[in-house]
Write an enzyme that holds these catalytic residues in place. Structure first.
Site, PDB file in Angstrom:
ATOM      1  N   ASP A 166      40.976  38.353  38.124  1.00 44.75           N
ATOM      2  CA  ASP A 166      42.332  38.801  37.817  1.00 44.75           C
ATOM      3  C   ASP A 166      43.120  37.669  37.133  1.00 44.75           C
ATOM      4  OD1 ASP A 166      44.540  40.719  38.189  1.00 44.75           O
ATOM      5  OD2 ASP A 166      45.324  39.136  39.497  1.00 44.75           O
ATOM      6  N   LYS A 181      44.620  37.265  33.180  1.00 47.15           N
ATOM      7  CA  LYS A 181      45.988  36.861  32.835  1.00 47.15           C
ATOM      8  C   LYS A 181      45.963  35.664  31.889  1.00 47.15           C
ATOM      9  CE  LYS A 181      47.896  38.645  37.146  1.00 47.15           C
ATOM     10  NZ  LYS A 181      48.125  38.364  38.559  1.00 47.15           N
TER      11      LYS A 181
END
Ligand code: ADP
Ligand code: ASP
Ligand code: MG
Length: 828
Positions: free
Chosen positions: A684, A688
């Protein structure tokens, strides 16, 4: 002697569908116990069509007309039985049988001759009004006070007309004489009159054309010297456009005779074009009202205009064709137009619109489609010499067109209205073939392809009537973030509309397998319930079409899923002009080719996409980075804690409790994904970081840089329970890392790093006590930007970077940013 002041009320077929409708009509009449009322009735809804069809069947020698006439009779007798009884009923049914035999006789003759002349068709069609009048009169006789109801007049004994080029014209002297003879001058009560039918100069029956009962009513209003004419129908009044084509059409409170005439002439079916003539000559106000909503005041049509500076309505008439006469030989030659129109007149071709370029190089006229061949022939003949000599190049015909007309008295002297009209058509990519503006400036017309007519009507309507910031919204994934967003929109929407004229309309909601499409918009106070009742199987193409209708200026799809398949759709949506807003990281961190396509599609479609919430929820991380770049700063590096979960785990982890226990507790408190490995894998955070790197202009892919996976290797593919049980086996490793850091006076933090040269990494790092990363609140995100301008001290953005309320708030923020972009008054 006090003169009797009549009030005339007309009830159209839509107000006379069945017995229940007749009762409503009688209620309206009964509420006016002291007035002298003239009630003009149409045939029951659809009846005229049925009767005309009988003639068509007979003409084809199809004796199906017998059975169909039977059905007509059944409908009528069912209605009659529900309303009257006893001798009244017997009389009505007897009369109907006599009429039916007459019709059958006529149709048998038609079948034999295989042709139904207009007169014959008129006779058959006219029975519908006679049956309505008889029935309503009988019912009123029962419903109203004694001697007030029960009377009806056959308009053929009253209204005399002459067939003219532009339809029937009333022979007033004879009609007045008839009135004086037939209607008692002291009459007080309720009299019913048949609409539609009349008598011609030869004393034969004729009709006033389709929808002609409006005209009948206006004639009776003039003959009786009425104080007002009310036309009752099934809509609240004259609307700004045909409500069947433009869902956002609005009722026009007041309009002038001229405006109403222009609207009627250009196809607003609610009122027959000739209706207003007699009312205007006698200065009788005309009111259009809804039978089924008598509390609504309706539209009032009078001689004066309201000076609002607004347009009144937009209409479209179909079945048009253009005839274009073009050639250098016309320049400066007087009389060309005269000859053209003389030829057309001789051939009985009525011209709907004329447009001539000031160079006089061409004259273009719009005529009804079925007359265009005739028009071509007579014009070709009239200009045969010029065509032969080449002074006129050709007589060109374009078929299958519609005329769009914007109507309003105040268009005169209101600059910019034409620009608005054509601007909206242009933005909707509608090709305009000819334009005309009457010198009264009451009407601007545009000729468009018939296929584009509805789209053009909707686009033009939205240009004039909707806030330029009306946005149609489709939301995919009404889960925690999506659902919270809908609740937030609900709280704010009326304020946004009131203060900023921003009209946000959530019209479609999609889930993984189902979707709900709202007719106009969902009531967001009740969206869970409402969307459930509109549920159907998911079809993303249909969803898209619903979100992006022609009649709303802008459309946006908000994707609150984490789905790769939905991200695949963005490019298509953007290409077709639909804006996209999403907290879904897939499109921006997935393969670069897709992002390229999204970017170029947005450009091609003139659409925007926003994804601020893909990094740090509502924290202004992407925006800050973009502002630095756009204002010419050089960004050297970006470093951040980009996962609230990992921030939390390493804030809590102080050696006193095993790491596995902290993970389990965090999971129980909802601080991790259901499977904590989704956080611990670092993917995750890597996504980003990829998004931020791409903002910096780097063509980076996931996999191009190292990502430290905190899941012990053997536990990556096991079930969730086994993972949670076995994680304790690795506590010593984590404890050792912590102890080592502490012995150097450092803390452990999971950090994403990126520099301008293109190197990137995501890893568990040691940071010193005086580093900002050591001092964050539990689940905070923190990003540091080092740049030319922020060199000695980085620019820091810090705060909660996850959670439904902040993420939804961030998506909402993107929506407002989109609205701001649209704030130039442009219309898609
Ligand atoms: P009636 O049977 O009462 O004569 P019509 O069906 O002839 O009624 O006319 C009313 C219908 O006209 C409305 O139901 C509406 O669908 C249609 N219509 C078309 N244009 C307009 C408009 N601009 N305003 C209102 N109604 C319109
Ligand atoms: N019944 C006729 C028609 O349907 C006239 C009217 O209703 O106005 O055209
Ligand atoms: Mg009508």
């Amino acid at each position: 002697m006090a003169t009797i002041l009549w009030q005339i009320h007309k009830f159209g077929g839509s107000s006379l569908q069945d017995a229940a409708c007749f009762r409503i009509v009688a209620d309206i009449i009964a509420e006016r116990p002291n007035d002298t009322l003239g009630i003009i009735v149409s045939a029951m809804g659809g009846m005229t069509d049925r009767l005309l069809h009988l003639s068509t069947l007979a003409e084809r020698d199809d004796n199906g007309f017998v059975a169909e006439l039977q059905q007509v009779g059944e409908r009528y007798s069912t209605t009659a039985r529900a309303l009257v009884d006893g001798s009244d009923l017997v009389a009505l049914l007897d009369q109907w049988s006599q009429d039916a035999s007459e019709i059958e006789q006529i149709l048998t003759d038609v079948a034999r001759a295989k042709s139904a002349p207009q007169r014959t068709r008129d006779i058959v069609a006219g029975f519908g009004e006679i049956w309505s009048a008889r029935l309503l009169a009988a019912y009123l006789g029962k419903r109203l006070a004694k001697n007030r109801g029960g009377l009806w007049f056959d308009a053929r004994q009253l209204i005399m007309v002459r067939e003219g080029e532009l339809g029937p014209t009333v022979l007033w002297d004879q009609s007045r004489a008839n009135w004086d003879k037939v209607v008692d001058k002291d009459f007080a009560g309720v009299a019913v009159f048949t609409g539609f039918i009349a008598t011609d100069e030869e004393g034969l029956q004729t009709t006033l054309g389709r929808n002609g009962s409006d005209y009948s009513a206006s004639i009776v209003a003039a003959l009786s010297g009425a104080s007002q004419l009310t036309i009752w129908t099934d809509v609240d009044g004259v609307m700004s456009a045909d409500p069947n084509k433009v869902p956002d059409a609005q009722v026009i409170d007041a309009l002038s005779y001229n405006e109403a005439m222009e609207l009627a002439y250009f196809g607003a079916e609610v009122i027959h074009p000739q209706t207003l003539g007699p009312a205007i000559s006698n200065d009788i106000p005309v009111v259009i009202r809804n039978t089924f909503k008598p509390e609504h005041p309706g539209s009032r049509i009078t001689a004066t205009t309201d000076g609002s500076g607004q347009i009144k309505g937009i209409t479209a008439v179909g079945n048009m064709a253009l005839l274009n006469l073009e050639g250098a030989g016309m320049i400066g030659v007087p009389g060309t137009a005269d000859r053209l129109f003389a030829a057309l007149k001789q051939a009985d071709v009525s011209v709907t619109l004329i447009s001539q370029a000031s160079s006089e190089h061409s004259i273009c006229v719009a005529v009804p489609r079925d007359l265009v061949e005739r028009a071509r022939n007579v014009v070709t003949e009239a200009f045969a010499d010029e065509l032969a000599s080449g002074q006129i190049q050709n007589v060109e015909i374009t078929d299958d067109l519609s005329i769009l007309a914007v109507v309003g008295d105040d268009m005169a002297g209101s600059p910019g209205l034409a620009a608005r009209f054509f601007g909206t058509l242009g933005r909707a990519r509608i090709n305009v073939r000819a334009i005309a503006q009457g010198s009264s400036e009451r009407n601007i017309s545009a000729v468009v392809d018939a296929n584009d007519a509805t789209k053009a009507l909707r686009a033009a309507h939205s240009g004039f009537y909707l806030s330029a910031k009306t946005i149609s919204i489709g939301l995919i994934g009404p889960g925690t973030v999506g659902g919270t967003l809908l609740d937030q929109l609900h709280q704010q929407s009326s304020r946004l509309l009131g203060e900023f004229n921003l009209d946000l309309r959530v019209r479609a909601i999609a889930r993984s397998k189902t979707m709900s499409l709202g007719d106009r918009r969902f009531d967001l106070g009740n969206w869970r319930q409402e969307s459930k009742s509109a549920e159907e199987a998911l079809d993303l193409d249909k969803f898209e079409r619903h979100v992006h209708p022609d009649h709303i200026p802008h459309a946006v799809i908000i994707d609150c899923t984490a789905s790769d398949a939905i991200a695949d759709r963005y490019a298509g949506w953007l290409q077709r002009g639909i804006h996209v807003i999403t907290p879904n990281k897939k499109a921006f961190s997935g393969k670069f080719s897709r992002l390229d396509e999204i970017r170029s599609s947005a450009k091609a479609g003139g659409a925007h996409f926003f994804y601020e919430t893909t990094v740090g929820a509502a924290l202004p991380i992407i925006r800050t980075l973009r502002d630095l770049i756009d204002t010419g700063d050089q960004v050297h590096s970006v470093q951040g804690i980009l996962s609230g979960t990992l921030a939390y785990l390493f804030n809590i982890f102080d050696g006193s409790k095993p790491f596995s226990e902290i993970v389990t507790e965090a999971r129980q408190s909802g601080f991790t994904e259901p499977d904590p490995r989704d956080d611990l894998s670092g993917m995750d955070v890597a996504r980003k970081l990829t998004i931020l790197a791409r903002e910096l202009g780097q063509r980076i892919e996931l996999g191009d840089f190292p990502v430290e996976n905190l899941i012990p290797e053997p536990l990556r593919d096991v079930g969730i329970d086994e993972f949670l049980e076995s994680l304790a086996d690795y506590d010593d490793e984590m404890a050792a890392r912590y102890a080592k850091a502490r012995s150097a006076g450092m803390n452990l933090r999971y950090i994403a790093t990126l520099d301008a040269a293109g190197s990137a990494s995501v890893e568990l790092k040691q940071v010193s006590e005086d580093n900002a990363f050591s001092h964050i609140d539990l689940t905070d995100n923190l990003v540091q930007f080092a740049s030319n301008r922020y060199s000695s001290n980085p620019l820091v953005v810090q705060g909660p970077g996850a959670g439904p309320a902040v993420t939804a708030g961030g998506v909402f923020g993107d929506l407002l940013k989109l609205a701001h972009y649209l704030d130039d008054g442009s219309i898609a």
